[in-house]
Write a protein that holds these residues in place. Structure first.
Motif, short mmCIF file in Angstrom:
data_model
loop_
_atom_site.label_atom_id
_atom_site.label_comp_id
_atom_site.label_asym_id
_atom_site.label_seq_id
_atom_site.Cartn_x
_atom_site.Cartn_y
_atom_site.Cartn_z
N HIS A 116 0.84 -1.19 0.00
CA HIS A 116 0.00 0.00 0.00
C HIS A 116 0.88 1.24 0.00
CE1 HIS A 116 -2.89 2.97 1.34
NE2 HIS A 116 -3.86 2.09 1.20
N PRO A 117 0.87 2.05 -1.05
CA PRO A 117 1.70 3.27 -1.07
C PRO A 117 1.02 4.43 -0.35
CG PRO A 117 0.60 3.00 -3.17
CD PRO A 117 0.17 1.86 -2.31
N GLY A 118 1.48 4.75 0.86
CA GLY A 118 0.89 5.85 1.61
C GLY A 118 -0.23 5.38 2.52
N GLY A 119 -0.81 6.34 3.25
CA GLY A 119 -1.88 6.03 4.17
C GLY A 119 -3.22 5.89 3.50
N SER A 120 -4.24 5.56 4.31
CA SER A 120 -5.58 5.34 3.77
C SER A 120 -6.18 6.64 3.24
CB SER A 120 -6.48 4.75 4.86
OG SER A 120 -7.80 4.60 4.39
N GLY A 121 -6.01 7.74 3.98
CA GLY A 121 -6.55 9.02 3.52
C GLY A 121 -5.90 9.49 2.23
N PHE A 122 -4.59 9.33 2.14
CA PHE A 122 -3.88 9.72 0.93
C PHE A 122 -4.32 8.87 -0.25
CE2 PHE A 122 -0.12 9.24 -1.86
CZ PHE A 122 0.00 10.56 -2.28
N CYS A 123 -4.54 7.59 -0.03
CA CYS A 123 -4.97 6.70 -1.11
C CYS A 123 -6.38 7.06 -1.56
CB CYS A 123 -4.91 5.25 -0.63
SG CYS A 123 -5.06 4.03 -1.97
N GLN A 124 -7.23 7.51 -0.65
CA GLN A 124 -8.58 7.91 -1.05
C GLN A 124 -8.54 9.16 -1.93
OE1 GLN A 124 -11.37 8.31 2.12
NE2 GLN A 124 -11.57 6.11 2.44
N ILE A 125 -7.63 10.08 -1.63
CA ILE A 125 -7.48 11.27 -2.48
C ILE A 125 -7.02 10.88 -3.88
CG2 ILE A 125 -6.20 13.43 -2.79
CD1 ILE A 125 -6.09 13.67 0.24
N VAL A 126 -6.04 9.98 -3.93
CA VAL A 126 -5.54 9.52 -5.24
C VAL A 126 -6.62 8.75 -5.99
CG1 VAL A 126 -3.80 8.11 -6.37
CG2 VAL A 126 -3.16 9.50 -4.41
N GLY A 127 -7.40 7.92 -5.27
CA GLY A 127 -8.49 7.21 -5.92
C GLY A 127 -9.57 8.15 -6.43
N PHE A 128 -9.83 9.22 -5.68
CA PHE A 128 -10.76 10.25 -6.16
C PHE A 128 -10.26 10.86 -7.47
CE2 PHE A 128 -11.67 14.78 -6.47
CZ PHE A 128 -13.06 14.81 -6.37
#
Length: 353
Positions: free
Chosen positions: A72-84
């Motif tokens: 997992h690259p980065g935290g959960s919040g950061f991954c949600q921003i990238v997924g957005f």
């Protein structure tokens, strides 16, 4: 890392480099040339370039990091921003391609009334719709926590594992998303560009008739000139077909495997190969690297702008470079004439001493 993972990492890295460089060049051409900025398609190309640049700078490097680290690259919040951003940028770029195809259809089918039908205000309205359309789907997915790291694609995107409690809703959302983005854009591309191809072939037939009538009248024309006219006639017929095939073919080849994998993933009882998932995601990324060439850099106006920029960077004026080519050509032709004159000079009847 296995051989397939190394190949995928190299592929993603190459896509990142090509996409960043080519899209930056398109952006520089847009800012440098006022004629490009005045044209309505320039706004759609600018929006498409913005989406491709942001996708290349955010999502692609994280996919590359996920392939290398297998995690997992980065935290959960950061991954949600990238997924957005993944959902927003992909949807926005597809709708921008649809807007470009509609613009070309109006320009070819209604050339005399094009400027009254398609204005900058209409382009702004179309781009506003693409942004609202993209924001709606990406915001809903993020608010419902359906965005996260997906191991199948090694990227932060829509993840069905995070929607385990609302499986039916996630299925409906995914089908509607791809129907109103990929399928809608594909239908618009096929309808508009096939109509453009029909008009182009009609004009080619008219030109061919005039060409054949001219060749019949010119009975004394040299056979090589006649053959050259026939070859140009054949190339003219193929040129429009190649362009339309490139527009539709790149879209289908890059996005279809990823969308089909997404739909199959919803209903497949068994697991999908992670190598295929990464490959389909890489093909979707490759559209960001091919768009600058398909829509911009291969056009005469952008090539001319790139040439001017290159001459400016090299501190060389276009007139000097053109005159230098003319001088070199004249010098070489003069040398050839002198050599021919020397070779054709008659021998002198000089008596031996």
């Amino acid at each position: 890392m296995h051989t397939a993972e190394i190949a995928a990492s190299v592929f993603v890295l190459g896509i990142i480099v090509v996409s960043l460089l080519s899209n930056v060049v398109v952006l520089i051409c847009f800012l440098y040339n006022p004629e490009i900025r005045k044209q309505v398609p320039g706004l759609f190309i600018l929006n498409l370039t913005f989406c491709n640049l942001l996708l290349s700078a955010t999502n692609m490097p994280l996919t590359l990091a996920g392939l290398i680290t297998k995690g997992h690259p980065g935290g959960s919040g950061f991954c949600q921003i990238v997924g957005f951003l993944d959902t927003f940028l992909t949807t926005n770029s597809m709708l921008s391609m649809a807007a470009l195809s509609i613009d070309r259809w109006v320009a070819v089918v209604f050339p005399l009334s094009y400027h009254s039908r398609i204005r900058h205000r209409d382009a702004v309205i179309a781009l506003t719709y693409t942004w609202i359309h993209s924001l709606c789907f990406s915001t809903v997915a993020t608010c419902l926590s359906w965005v996260g790291y997906h191991h199948l694609y090694a990227s932060c995107t829509l993840c069905n594992a995070r929607a385990s409690g609302s499986g039916t809703q996630f299925i409906v959302f995914t089908v509607v998303l791809h129907s109103l983005t990929f399928l809608l854009t594909l239908v618009v591309l096929c309808v508009t560009y096939l109509k453009v191809l029909k008009v182009a072939r009609f004009h080619c037939k008219r030109i061919d008739v005039i060409t054949m009538q001219t060749l019949v009248l010119l009975v004394d024309i040299h056979p090589s000139v006649r053959q050259k006219c026939l070859d140009e006639q054949k190339r003219r017929r193929q040129r429009a077909t190649k362009k339309i095939s490139t527009f539709i073919g790149t879209f289908v080849m890059c996005f279809t495997p990823y969308v089909i994998t997404r739909i199959v993933e919803l209903f497949s009882p068994g697991p999908i190969s992670p190598h295929w998932g990464v490959l389909s995601k890489c093909l979707a990324y490759s559209k960001a690297a091919s768009d600058p060439f398909v829509y911009s850099l291969l056009r005469h106006q952008y090539r001319k702008t790139c040439s001017h920029l290159a001459n400016k960077v090299l501190k060389r004026s276009p007139l000097n470079s053109a005159s230098r080519r003319v001088e070199n050509g004249a010098a070489s032709s003069g040398a050839n004439l002198n050599a021919a004159a020397v070779n054709s000079r008659p021998p002198t009847d000089k008596p031996p001493v």
